[in-house]
Scaffold this active site. Structure first.
Site, mmCIF file in Angstrom:
data_model
loop_
_atom_site.group_PDB
_atom_site.id
_atom_site.type_symbol
_atom_site.label_atom_id
_atom_site.label_comp_id
_atom_site.label_asym_id
_atom_site.label_seq_id
_atom_site.Cartn_x
_atom_site.Cartn_y
_atom_site.Cartn_z
ATOM 1 N N ASP A 91 0.634 -3.268 -4.712
ATOM 2 C CA ASP A 91 -0.374 -3.013 -4.522
ATOM 3 C C ASP A 91 -1.008 -2.030 -3.457
ATOM 4 O OD1 ASP A 91 -1.208 -5.703 -5.509
ATOM 5 O OD2 ASP A 91 -1.622 -7.194 -3.187
ATOM 6 N N TYR A 142 -3.452 -0.692 0.270
ATOM 7 C CA TYR A 142 -3.616 -1.100 0.956
ATOM 8 C C TYR A 142 -4.904 -2.070 1.006
ATOM 9 C CZ TYR A 142 -0.328 2.184 2.558
ATOM 10 O OH TYR A 142 1.141 2.861 3.099
ATOM 11 N N PHE A 194 1.444 3.747 -1.162
ATOM 12 C CA PHE A 194 2.076 4.082 0.132
ATOM 13 C C PHE A 194 1.053 5.436 0.542
ATOM 14 C CE2 PHE A 194 5.919 2.750 -2.236
ATOM 15 C CZ PHE A 194 6.027 2.188 -1.062
ATOM 16 N N HIS A 233 13.680 -1.677 0.713
ATOM 17 C CA HIS A 233 11.976 -1.587 0.473
ATOM 18 C C HIS A 233 11.915 -0.244 1.647
ATOM 19 C CE1 HIS A 233 7.515 -1.841 1.014
ATOM 20 N NE2 HIS A 233 7.783 -1.412 -0.385
#
Length: 220
Positions: free
Chosen positions: A65, A67, A78, A187
């Site tokens: 998703d 931020y 990211f 992750h």
């Protein structure tokens, strides 16, 4: 329908833009931008594609998703805008690059510099409501980004896919590992980074593979 996206992507994904699910998705997203606070800014929804054209792809990094905090999302997974503090996952990514390649942590978390070198920073869902993680999931974005991955996997040669975490790995199952390099690890979030993201050496491995393919390595 006319989607504002780089021409090479329009050619690769044109059929997708005409499908009923995509029209429904567009209607939903337009309504959301008119009635809610949505990230990223509308002009940045396809930022990942506009910075990294279809023919220039060397590496694909998959996120989930955007931020959902004010001023963070800029359309690249990211990545955050200049001047925004690093979110925890991004901090851990830079930490691994520092350990892997002996490169200093940069002053900005804006990853447009990666995208401009051929790194597609693709979120599975391209929009989100402010402060509501996952609020635009299961509305059609995942179908669209699955097609993006499929087109890259089928049409391109020698691409590095960095799949961090179970979600990205499941989404990357369509990739032919005889045609591309698929690197998987936990992750980079603080919950899982110590279970194998740290020390995965994905950045040096990616560059080694690109050089074997006769491509310029990425300046991470």
């Amino acid at each position: 329908m006319d989607v504002k996206i780089a021409p090479s992507w329009k050619e690769a994904l044109g059929a997708e833009f005409e499908k009923p699910y995509f029209q429904e998705l567009v209607n939903f997203v337009k309504e959301e931008y008119q009635t809610q606070t949505i990230y990223p800014a509308g002009k940045h929804i396809f930022n990942a594609f506009n910075h990294c054209t279809f023919e220039d792809i060397k590496v694909v990094i998959l996120g989930q998703d955007p931020y959902h905090g004010p001023g963070q999302a800029n359309g690249l997974c990211f990545s955050v805008n200049d001047g925004v503090p690093f979110p925890p996952s991004l901090r851990n990514i830079f930490k691994e690059i520092e350990n892997d390649l002996a490169k200093e942590v940069p002053s900005t978390g804006n990853l447009e510099r990666w995208a401009d070198q051929g790194v597609l920073l693709l979120n599975a869902t391209l929009t989100v409501r402010a402060h509501q993680a996952g609020s635009h999931q299961n509305r059609g974005w995942e179908t669209f980004t699955d097609e993006v991955i499929k087109q890259i996997a089928e049409q391109c040669e020698g691409v590095v896919f960095l799949l961090w975490g179970a979600y990205a790995q499941k989404k990357g199952k369509v990739i032919d590992k005889s045609k591309h390099l698929v690197l998987q690890s936990p992750h980079p979030s603080p919950l899982s980074a110590h279970r194998g993201f740290f020390g995965n050496k994905h950045f040096s491995q990616a560059n080694e593979y690109l050089e074997q393919q006769g491509k310029a390595p990425i300046e991470w």
